[in-house]
Design a protein around this motif. Structure first.
Motif, PDB file in Angstrom:
ATOM      1  N   LEU A  66       0.822  -1.212   0.000  1.00  0.00           N
ATOM      2  CA  LEU A  66       0.000   0.000   0.000  1.00  0.00           C
ATOM      3  C   LEU A  66       0.860   1.269   0.000  1.00  0.00           C
ATOM      4  N   ASP A  67       2.131   1.117   0.337  1.00  0.00           N
ATOM      5  CA  ASP A  67       3.053   2.257   0.331  1.00  0.00           C
ATOM      6  C   ASP A  67       3.824   2.378  -0.977  1.00  0.00           C
ATOM      7  N   VAL A  68       3.820   1.333  -1.780  1.00  0.00           N
ATOM      8  CA  VAL A  68       4.557   1.313  -3.038  1.00  0.00           C
ATOM      9  C   VAL A  68       3.760   2.097  -4.078  1.00  0.00           C
ATOM     10  N   HIS A  69       4.444   3.023  -4.756  1.00  0.00           N
ATOM     11  CA  HIS A  69       3.767   3.801  -5.788  1.00  0.00           C
ATOM     12  C   HIS A  69       4.794   4.355  -6.771  1.00  0.00           C
ATOM     13  N   PRO A  70       4.343   4.665  -7.985  1.00  0.00           N
ATOM     14  CA  PRO A  70       5.253   5.275  -8.959  1.00  0.00           C
ATOM     15  C   PRO A  70       5.774   6.609  -8.422  1.00  0.00           C
ATOM     16  N   VAL A  71       6.953   7.031  -8.904  1.00  0.00           N
ATOM     17  CA  VAL A  71       7.537   8.276  -8.416  1.00  0.00           C
ATOM     18  C   VAL A  71       6.662   9.481  -8.733  1.00  0.00           C
ATOM     19  N   ASP A  72       5.832   9.387  -9.775  1.00  0.00           N
ATOM     20  CA  ASP A  72       4.968  10.515 -10.122  1.00  0.00           C
ATOM     21  C   ASP A  72       3.569  10.402  -9.511  1.00  0.00           C
ATOM     22  N   ALA A  73       3.453   9.611  -8.451  1.00  0.00           N
ATOM     23  CA  ALA A  73       2.183   9.488  -7.719  1.00  0.00           C
ATOM     24  C   ALA A  73       2.441   9.844  -6.255  1.00  0.00           C
ATOM     25  N   LYS A  74       1.524  10.567  -5.679  1.00  0.00           N
ATOM     26  CA  LYS A  74       1.642  10.975  -4.270  1.00  0.00           C
ATOM     27  C   LYS A  74       0.396  10.541  -3.510  1.00  0.00           C
ATOM     28  N   PRO A  75       0.587   9.970  -2.310  1.00  0.00           N
ATOM     29  CA  PRO A  75      -0.586   9.586  -1.519  1.00  0.00           C
ATOM     30  C   PRO A  75      -1.399  10.826  -1.131  1.00  0.00           C
ATOM     31  N   TYR A  76      -2.696  10.664  -1.092  1.00  0.00           N
ATOM     32  CA  TYR A  76      -3.561  11.711  -0.552  1.00  0.00           C
ATOM     33  C   TYR A  76      -4.673  11.039   0.238  1.00  0.00           C
ATOM     34  N   GLU A  77      -5.234  11.782   1.142  1.00  0.00           N
ATOM     35  CA  GLU A  77      -6.223  11.277   2.096  1.00  0.00           C
ATOM     36  C   GLU A  77      -5.579  10.228   3.000  1.00  0.00           C
ATOM     37  N   GLU A  78      -6.255   9.916   4.064  1.00  0.00           N
ATOM     38  CA  GLU A  78      -5.777   8.917   5.017  1.00  0.00           C
ATOM     39  C   GLU A  78      -5.970   7.520   4.452  1.00  0.00           C
ATOM     40  N   ARG A  79      -5.110   6.612   4.861  1.00  0.00           N
ATOM     41  CA  ARG A  79      -5.312   5.213   4.498  1.00  0.00           C
ATOM     42  C   ARG A  79      -6.589   4.763   5.195  1.00  0.00           C
ATOM     43  N   ASP A  80      -7.401   4.002   4.492  1.00  0.00           N
ATOM     44  CA  ASP A  80      -8.627   3.519   5.123  1.00  0.00           C
ATOM     45  C   ASP A  80      -8.580   2.005   5.226  1.00  0.00           C
ATOM     46  N   GLY A  81      -9.479   1.485   6.003  1.00  0.00           N
ATOM     47  CA  GLY A  81      -9.543   0.037   6.172  1.00  0.00           C
ATOM     48  C   GLY A  81     -10.509  -0.326   7.278  1.00  0.00           C
ATOM     49  N   GLY A  82     -10.736  -1.619   7.404  1.00  0.00           N
ATOM     50  CA  GLY A  82     -11.641  -2.103   8.426  1.00  0.00           C
ATOM     51  C   GLY A  82     -12.187  -3.458   8.040  1.00  0.00           C
ATOM     52  N   CYS A  83     -13.340  -3.774   8.597  1.00  0.00           N
ATOM     53  CA  CYS A  83     -13.995  -5.039   8.303  1.00  0.00           C
ATOM     54  C   CYS A  83     -15.490  -4.783   8.193  1.00  0.00           C
ATOM     55  N   ASN A  84     -16.116  -5.295   7.133  1.00  0.00           N
ATOM     56  CA  ASN A  84     -17.551  -5.127   6.912  1.00  0.00           C
ATOM     57  C   ASN A  84     -18.307  -6.322   7.454  1.00  0.00           C
ATOM     58  N   ASP A  85     -19.261  -6.039   8.315  1.00  0.00           N
ATOM     59  CA  ASP A  85     -20.061  -7.113   8.891  1.00  0.00           C
ATOM     60  C   ASP A  85     -20.917  -7.826   7.857  1.00  0.00           C
ATOM     61  N   ASP A  86     -21.324  -7.131   6.788  1.00  0.00           N
ATOM     62  CA  ASP A  86     -22.249  -7.749   5.839  1.00  0.00           C
ATOM     63  C   ASP A  86     -21.635  -8.943   5.109  1.00  0.00           C
ATOM     64  N   ASP A  87     -20.314  -8.956   4.953  1.00  0.00           N
ATOM     65  CA  ASP A  87     -19.680 -10.085   4.277  1.00  0.00           C
ATOM     66  C   ASP A  87     -18.349 -10.485   4.916  1.00  0.00           C
ATOM     67  N   GLN A  88     -18.087  -9.977   6.102  1.00  0.00           N
ATOM     68  CA  GLN A  88     -16.848 -10.251   6.839  1.00  0.00           C
ATOM     69  C   GLN A  88     -15.625  -9.932   5.984  1.00  0.00           C
ATOM     70  N   LEU A  89     -15.697  -8.880   5.205  1.00  0.00           N
ATOM     71  CA  LEU A  89     -14.620  -8.501   4.307  1.00  0.00           C
ATOM     72  C   LEU A  89     -13.647  -7.574   5.033  1.00  0.00           C
ATOM     73  N   ALA A  90     -12.420  -8.058   5.209  1.00  0.00           N
ATOM     74  CA  ALA A  90     -11.346  -7.235   5.758  1.00  0.00           C
ATOM     75  C   ALA A  90     -10.721  -6.495   4.578  1.00  0.00           C
ATOM     76  N   TYR A  91     -10.445  -5.207   4.739  1.00  0.00           N
ATOM     77  CA  TYR A  91      -9.919  -4.428   3.628  1.00  0.00           C
ATOM     78  C   TYR A  91      -9.036  -3.297   4.120  1.00  0.00           C
ATOM     79  N   ALA A  92      -8.192  -2.820   3.232  1.00  0.00           N
ATOM     80  CA  ALA A  92      -7.385  -1.627   3.477  1.00  0.00           C
ATOM     81  C   ALA A  92      -7.058  -1.035   2.118  1.00  0.00           C
ATOM     82  N   GLY A  93      -6.887   0.281   2.078  1.00  0.00           N
ATOM     83  CA  GLY A  93      -6.587   0.911   0.807  1.00  0.00           C
ATOM     84  C   GLY A  93      -5.956   2.271   0.968  1.00  0.00           C
ATOM     85  N   GLN A  94      -5.328   2.716  -0.098  1.00  0.00           N
ATOM     86  CA  GLN A  94      -4.682   4.024  -0.124  1.00  0.00           C
ATOM     87  C   GLN A  94      -4.979   4.686  -1.460  1.00  0.00           C
TER      88      GLN A  94
END
Length: 171
Positions: A66-94
């Motif tokens: 999630l930290d790996v990115h091309p040199v011409d890309a910059k992270p924006y916004e906070e990293r998000d993530g969690g777990c959804n009760d509707d399908d027990q889906l664990a996730y994270a994203g940037q």
């Protein structure tokens, strides 16, 4: 009781209808599912994230991919993530803001994540979907661009990892 059911169904319809209009970073379905899970009572869903699911979701948020990115890309916004009760889906994203081309970014990720042990997922998961087993669970990685980009930031994109206990995920 009937009134509560009608209100829940109408609320879910309104949320789902409003969420269809959301199309930021190609994750409209992801956002819609999250909004619906917030509106409907927890008892509506047959599943519930366990403490293990929540711990796994936290570990996904620390993945180096999630930290790996091309040199011409910059992270924006906070990293998000969690777990959804509707399908027990664990996730994270940037989210990233890209000044280069989409094709170059996709090429970068294909090379970078393969070096980290990610492999192409089955074809029915989509061309850009990759998979890796982490702590005994299949984890799916996808890089998504918006279907209808915001005019100022046409090359924003989102890197997401996800996993469900049954081996499912989102791509």
């Amino acid at each position: 009781m009937k009134r509560a059911i009608v209100v829940a169904v109408l609320a879910a319809g309104c949320v789902a209808g409003g969420a269809v209009a959301i199309d930021v970073a190609g994750v409209r379905h992801f956002v819609r599912d999250r909004l619906v899970s917030l509106v409907l009572p927890k008892s509506f869903f047959p599943y519930k994230c366990t403490d293990d699911d929540k711990r796994f979701a936290s570990s996904l948020a620390t993945l180096a991919v999630l930290d790996v990115h091309p040199v011409d890309a910059k992270p924006y916004e906070e990293r998000d993530g969690g777990c959804n009760d509707d399908d027990q889906l664990a996730y994270a994203g940037q989210s990233y803001r890209l000044s280069g081309s989409r094709a170059d970014a996709l090429s970068f990720y294909r090379k970078a994540v393969i070096k980290d042990g990610w492999k192409p997922a089955p074809e029915d998961m989509g061309e850009g979907c990759l998979v890796k087993t982490i702590d005994g669970r299949k984890v799916y990685l996808s890089v998504g661009f918006p279907d209808r980009p915001v005019e100022k930031h046409v090359n924003d994109f989102y890197v997401q990892v996800s996993s469900a206990p049954n081996g499912g995920g989102l791509c």
